[in-house]
Design a protein around this motif. Structure first.
Motif, PDB file in Angstrom:
ATOM      1  N   ILE A 285       1.111  -1.099   0.026  1.00 13.07           N
ATOM      2  CA  ILE A 285       0.084   0.012   0.022  1.00 13.07           C
ATOM      3  C   ILE A 285       0.981   1.204  -0.165  1.00 13.07           C
ATOM      4  O   ILE A 285       1.750   1.474   0.971  1.00 13.07           O
ATOM      5  N   PHE A 286       0.654   1.963  -0.969  1.00 11.45           N
ATOM      6  CA  PHE A 286       1.086   3.332  -0.822  1.00 11.45           C
ATOM      7  C   PHE A 286       0.032   4.483  -0.032  1.00 11.45           C
ATOM      8  O   PHE A 286      -1.059   4.432  -0.425  1.00 11.45           O
ATOM      9  N   PHE A 287       0.524   4.970   1.062  1.00 15.05           N
ATOM     10  CA  PHE A 287      -0.372   5.856   1.875  1.00 15.05           C
ATOM     11  C   PHE A 287       0.097   7.206   1.549  1.00 15.05           C
ATOM     12  O   PHE A 287       1.312   7.648   1.601  1.00 15.05           O
ATOM     13  N   ALA A 288      -0.791   7.998   1.269  1.00 14.60           N
ATOM     14  CA  ALA A 288      -0.457   9.512   0.900  1.00 14.60           C
ATOM     15  C   ALA A 288      -1.274  10.295   1.788  1.00 14.60           C
ATOM     16  O   ALA A 288      -2.545  10.272   2.226  1.00 14.60           O
ATOM     17  N   GLY A 289      -0.625  11.367   2.403  1.00 13.98           N
ATOM     18  CA  GLY A 289      -1.085  12.433   3.331  1.00 13.98           C
ATOM     19  C   GLY A 289      -0.389  13.502   3.195  1.00 13.98           C
ATOM     20  O   GLY A 289       0.647  13.358   2.527  1.00 13.98           O
ATOM     21  N   SER A 290      -0.941  14.860   3.759  1.00 10.41           N
ATOM     22  CA  SER A 290      -0.365  16.015   3.664  1.00 10.41           C
ATOM     23  C   SER A 290       1.022  16.065   4.246  1.00 10.41           C
ATOM     24  O   SER A 290       0.954  15.690   5.417  1.00 10.41           O
ATOM     25  N   ILE A 291       1.921  16.697   3.616  1.00 10.63           N
ATOM     26  CA  ILE A 291       3.236  16.864   4.255  1.00 10.63           C
ATOM     27  C   ILE A 291       3.275  18.365   4.406  1.00 10.63           C
ATOM     28  O   ILE A 291       3.069  18.846   5.476  1.00 10.63           O
ATOM     29  N   ARG A 292       3.947  19.001   3.381  1.00 11.39           N
ATOM     30  CA  ARG A 292       3.850  20.542   3.351  1.00 11.39           C
ATOM     31  C   ARG A 292       2.552  21.347   3.425  1.00 11.39           C
ATOM     32  O   ARG A 292       2.595  22.317   3.813  1.00 11.39           O
ATOM     33  N   GLY A 293       1.461  20.514   2.932  1.00 17.96           N
ATOM     34  CA  GLY A 293       0.143  21.172   3.113  1.00 17.96           C
ATOM     35  C   GLY A 293      -0.358  21.615   4.353  1.00 17.96           C
ATOM     36  O   GLY A 293      -1.246  22.144   4.831  1.00 17.96           O
ATOM     37  N   GLY A 294       0.313  20.719   5.426  1.00 12.38           N
ATOM     38  CA  GLY A 294      -0.169  20.782   7.105  1.00 12.38           C
ATOM     39  C   GLY A 294      -0.028  19.615   7.619  1.00 12.38           C
ATOM     40  O   GLY A 294      -0.488  18.544   7.083  1.00 12.38           O
ATOM     41  N   ARG A 295       0.252  19.425   8.718  1.00 11.93           N
ATOM     42  CA  ARG A 295       0.741  18.203   9.476  1.00 11.93           C
ATOM     43  C   ARG A 295      -0.290  18.029  10.536  1.00 11.93           C
ATOM     44  O   ARG A 295      -0.185  17.084  11.485  1.00 11.93           O
ATOM     45  N   GLN A 296      -1.547  18.680  10.577  1.00 12.44           N
ATOM     46  CA  GLN A 296      -2.417  18.620  11.839  1.00 12.44           C
ATOM     47  C   GLN A 296      -3.162  17.100  11.821  1.00 12.44           C
ATOM     48  O   GLN A 296      -3.431  16.937  12.856  1.00 12.44           O
TER      49      GLN A 296
ATOM     50  N   ILE B  49      -1.627  13.951  11.228  1.00 10.58           N
ATOM     51  CA  ILE B  49      -0.636  13.021  11.670  1.00 10.58           C
ATOM     52  C   ILE B  49      -1.106  12.036  12.645  1.00 10.58           C
ATOM     53  O   ILE B  49      -1.143  10.898  12.166  1.00 10.58           O
ATOM     54  N   PRO B  50      -2.008  12.214  13.626  1.00 11.95           N
ATOM     55  CA  PRO B  50      -2.512  11.175  14.262  1.00 11.95           C
ATOM     56  C   PRO B  50      -3.481  10.225  13.499  1.00 11.95           C
ATOM     57  O   PRO B  50      -3.248   8.992  13.814  1.00 11.95           O
ATOM     58  N   THR B  51      -4.047  10.883  12.763  1.00  8.62           N
ATOM     59  CA  THR B  51      -4.885  10.079  11.940  1.00  8.62           C
ATOM     60  C   THR B  51      -3.926   9.055  10.765  1.00  8.62           C
ATOM     61  O   THR B  51      -4.554   8.076  10.786  1.00  8.62           O
ATOM     62  N   TYR B  52      -3.299   9.794  10.235  1.00  7.10           N
ATOM     63  CA  TYR B  52      -2.154   9.087   9.322  1.00  7.10           C
ATOM     64  C   TYR B  52      -1.775   8.134  10.127  1.00  7.10           C
ATOM     65  O   TYR B  52      -1.500   6.703   9.509  1.00  7.10           O
TER      66      TYR B  52
ATOM     67  N   ILE C 267      -2.008   3.803   9.290  1.00  7.16           N
ATOM     68  CA  ILE C 267      -0.868   2.896   9.014  1.00  7.16           C
ATOM     69  C   ILE C 267      -0.760   1.847  10.142  1.00  7.16           C
ATOM     70  O   ILE C 267      -0.493   0.514   9.422  1.00  7.16           O
ATOM     71  N   ARG C 268      -0.945   2.251  11.291  1.00  3.62           N
ATOM     72  CA  ARG C 268      -0.973   1.119  12.480  1.00  3.62           C
ATOM     73  C   ARG C 268      -2.004  -0.020  12.029  1.00  3.62           C
ATOM     74  O   ARG C 268      -1.766  -1.129  11.957  1.00  3.62           O
ATOM     75  N   PHE C 269      -3.206   0.370  11.658  1.00  8.90           N
ATOM     76  CA  PHE C 269      -4.258  -0.327  11.186  1.00  8.90           C
ATOM     77  C   PHE C 269      -3.943  -1.236  10.119  1.00  8.90           C
ATOM     78  O   PHE C 269      -4.319  -2.597  10.093  1.00  8.90           O
ATOM     79  N   LEU C 270      -3.397  -0.561   8.985  1.00  9.39           N
ATOM     80  CA  LEU C 270      -3.117  -1.433   8.024  1.00  9.39           C
ATOM     81  C   LEU C 270      -1.884  -2.474   8.282  1.00  9.39           C
ATOM     82  O   LEU C 270      -1.954  -3.693   7.888  1.00  9.39           O
ATOM     83  N   LYS C 271      -0.620  -2.109   9.119  1.00  9.03           N
ATOM     84  CA  LYS C 271       0.170  -2.944   9.413  1.00  9.03           C
ATOM     85  C   LYS C 271      -0.293  -4.098  10.306  1.00  9.03           C
ATOM     86  O   LYS C 271       0.170  -5.172  10.060  1.00  9.03           O
TER      87      LYS C 271
ATOM     88  N   ALA D 268       3.539   9.778   7.849  1.00 13.28           N
ATOM     89  CA  ALA D 268       3.160   9.809   9.315  1.00 13.28           C
ATOM     90  C   ALA D 268       4.019   9.962  10.469  1.00 13.28           C
ATOM     91  O   ALA D 268       3.697  10.097  11.516  1.00 13.28           O
ATOM     92  N   ALA D 269       5.449  10.221  10.051  1.00 16.33           N
ATOM     93  CA  ALA D 269       6.471  10.130  11.058  1.00 16.33           C
ATOM     94  C   ALA D 269       6.415  11.839  11.435  1.00 16.33           C
ATOM     95  O   ALA D 269       6.669  12.724  10.588  1.00 16.33           O
ATOM     96  N   GLU D 270       6.607  11.898  12.887  1.00 14.56           N
ATOM     97  CA  GLU D 270       6.797  13.282  13.351  1.00 14.56           C
ATOM     98  C   GLU D 270       8.403  13.613  12.810  1.00 14.56           C
ATOM     99  O   GLU D 270       9.201  12.864  12.784  1.00 14.56           O
TER     100      GLU D 270
END
Lengths: 140, 140
Positions: free
Chosen positions: B3-14, B16-19, B23-27, B39-41
């Motif tokens: 799976i490639f997971f896509a989430g905002s990086i430079r668009g805003g990191r608010q 991150i907990p959902t991302y 990812i935890r759910f998938l793994k 999803a890494a801080e």
């Protein structure tokens, strides 16, 4: 030359004055801007009368038939990102402009397809120079 | 399944907990998430050591080699929009999830390519159901 202008719609409308400025600048120099609606106040009300599929098909087709794409990428937007990639797929030269200091995406800044140019501007004069440079250069 | 997971990086990191939750759910269900870094801080510090071209090439290639793409599109992002279109180009099924009430792009909601599914979720349980439904269905 037909230009598809891309700017944030649902991602945030705070840069409407800049979108309007770019479109006025292009039209004044006799370029045809086929997506002029992007800078229209009240656009969301107009689009509310269309189905999501109609909006998608309209924009996807406009990108297909345009000559070049100009995207203002300062305000993050899923739709604008999608449109830039769609333009690359159709081998259209894409200019992405953003306010100096804005965080532009690595998918744009690092784009190696050969179709995408990204430039930061700090004022209107510099923005105009970037636009003209892109429009008057045959090979980017 | 990769799976490639896509989430905002430079668009805003608010989000991150959902991302991280996705990812935890998938793994936990033994899916391989090849873009776990999203999803890494502190990701921006890591990416600061790479060139923009390296980041682009890495992400573009990961999309090419993955089996499916899951994008969290609540936070607008040029990069995520680009990645979704790039996945469509490579004929990858893409699931876009967003928080109920968020303004999702018409390029996603109205997408007629046949590769993109968009679903809103109102809580974690619904999000999990949407993810499992996408992953366990062969033809979307």
């Amino acid at each position: 030359m037909k230009i598809f202008f891309a700017g944030s719609i649902r991602g945030g409308r705070q840069l409407i004055p800049t979108y309007q400025y770019i479109i006025r600048f292009l039209k004044y120099r006799n370029y045809t801007v086929i997506s002029e609606h992007v800078a229209a106040e009240g656009l969301e009300k107009v689009e509310a009368k269309m189905s999501e599929q109609e909006i998608y098909e309209k924009d996807a087709n406009w990108i297909k038939v345009c000559d070049r794409v100009i995207a203002e990428i300062t305000v993050p937007s899923i739709g604008v990102g999608y449109e830039i990639c769609h333009a690359v797929k159709h081998k259209k030269p894409v200019l992405c402009v953003y306010q100096d200091g804005a965080k532009a995406s690595a998918m744009i800044l690092g784009n190696t397809t050969g179709y995408v140019t990204a430039k930061a501007y700090s004022d209107k004069r510099q923005l105009e120079e970037i636009l003209l440079d892109f429009l008057t250069t045959m090979n980017i």
